[in-house]
Design a protein around this motif. Sequence first.
Motif, PDB file in Angstrom:
ATOM      1  N   ASP A  17       0.811  -1.217   0.000  1.00 24.89           N
ATOM      2  CA  ASP A  17       0.000   0.000   0.000  1.00 24.89           C
ATOM      3  C   ASP A  17       0.842   1.264   0.000  1.00 24.89           C
ATOM      4  N   MET A  62       4.758  13.536  -2.553  1.00 22.74           N
ATOM      5  CA  MET A  62       3.352  13.200  -2.402  1.00 22.74           C
ATOM      6  C   MET A  62       2.417  14.398  -2.546  1.00 22.74           C
ATOM      7  N   ASP A 107       1.848  15.683  -6.397  1.00 28.99           N
ATOM      8  CA  ASP A 107       0.576  14.965  -6.470  1.00 28.99           C
ATOM      9  C   ASP A 107       0.820  13.459  -6.578  1.00 28.99           C
ATOM     10  N   PRO A 111       1.513   9.471  -4.468  1.00 29.08           N
ATOM     11  CA  PRO A 111       0.662   8.397  -3.953  1.00 29.08           C
ATOM     12  C   PRO A 111      -0.044   8.772  -2.653  1.00 29.08           C
ATOM     13  N   ARG A 112      -0.975   7.917  -2.261  1.00 35.89           N
ATOM     14  CA  ARG A 112      -1.792   8.186  -1.073  1.00 35.89           C
ATOM     15  C   ARG A 112      -0.996   7.996   0.213  1.00 35.89           C
ATOM     16  N   TYR A 113      -0.237   6.896   0.306  1.00 35.24           N
ATOM     17  CA  TYR A 113       0.463   6.570   1.541  1.00 35.24           C
ATOM     18  C   TYR A 113       1.975   6.640   1.348  1.00 35.24           C
ATOM     19  N   GLU A 134      -0.463   9.993   5.191  1.00 30.21           N
ATOM     20  CA  GLU A 134      -1.464   9.867   4.138  1.00 30.21           C
ATOM     21  C   GLU A 134      -1.705  11.243   3.526  1.00 30.21           C
ATOM     22  N   ARG A 135      -1.712  11.324   2.210  1.00 24.39           N
ATOM     23  CA  ARG A 135      -1.953  12.603   1.540  1.00 24.39           C
ATOM     24  C   ARG A 135      -3.421  13.000   1.716  1.00 24.39           C
ATOM     25  N   VAL A 136      -3.634  14.245   2.124  1.00 27.50           N
ATOM     26  CA  VAL A 136      -4.987  14.746   2.351  1.00 27.50           C
ATOM     27  C   VAL A 136      -5.131  16.127   1.726  1.00 27.50           C
TER      28      VAL A 136
END
Length: 402
Positions: A311, A373, A377, A379-381, A399-401
């Motif tokens: 992940d 990240m 722009d 990955p998410r994790y 985690e990208r928010v």
Amino acid sequence: MPPASFTLCDDVRDARSPVVVAARRTPVGTAGRSLAAYDVTALSVPVLRALVSDLASDPADAAGHVPVDEVVLGNCMGPGGDPARVAALAAGLGLNVPGVTLDRQCGSGLEAIAQAATHVAVAGGVVLAGGVESASTAPTRLALLPDGRREPYDRARFAPDEYGDPGMGEAADALATARGITRERQDAYAARSHALAVAAQATGVFEPELVAVGAVKADERPRPGLDGARLARFRPAFTPDGTATAGNSCGISDGAAAVAVVDEATRAHLGLPGLAVRAVAAIGVDPRLPGLGPVPAVQAVLDVCGLSIADVGALEITEAFAAQVLASTDAWGLDPLGGPGEQVVCTQGGAIALGHPWGASGALLVVRLFSRMVRQDGPRYGVATCAVGGGQGVALLVERVG
């Protein structure tokens, strides 16, 4: 396995969830060279000021600055006297802004960010956290000998005598032997680090995260054309028959790196994207093989969030030695040399190419994650992790928010 020391996974997110919303660093200079005239305060101040500016609704309006509640900096070999407080004052953050300096050796900068996340999760607010090291201006330290004389020494102890107290270079050689990591693989990884860092420099990838120090505006260590054939000429650096060399190891360096950690409510108010800190962990391992510290630490942060290594789209690990990076990536099933992990692990180079300013290096990992990240722009994790002298591993999962 011990639990992660702090977690904020899906079921416990709220307005106080800690989020990294700004990330800056100085260039990294080889000790005794480009940044040799700058002490830990002079290295820290421009980074702290840049973070405050990044948080301002209008950078030209001092009244628009978000107030800072705390400064936390890691430092290993500096002058003492709480450099974080000195830097906070010198940066003009205000008399009421406290500062604390901590030492988890080369995990110090990452530990500072972990402590900032814990502070924000409990009390909210804004914490500037990271690390700084000036190997060039570090004071000479004296050891007391049995006969009462004193002599200079290079480092403090990592472990008691019964553990052998190996230096990190000797431990890297022992780890390479224990895990069957060849000299050729180590040199190939070092060549990759330099090639990726040189490419990132050439395309301006580092520029948004960099803060100039005087006339120094770029990292000085990455070398173009440093391939396996050239690296093969280097002799063992730490043990007579070892495979760790000056070419496949990091350089002793100067630099500073820090991030701004705010609560989720503040992030939303500012309208900034960021990296939410979902878990942190620090775990002890055998002091004889400290390079394995990242393996259980990363597993701990993954476990508490119900994730697997698959992940993780961005992983930054302190490249103190190619052997310790490869030992960890082998354990995770990630091959950065053309296999799974090539697009995950230190994809724009790491400490072998950039250098290793000990107290700052863990924070530099999070700055790099922020660029990969958020700015790009990505990955998410993502995960930042490092091995620590004395047998410790530190890891932080984000985690990208926004």
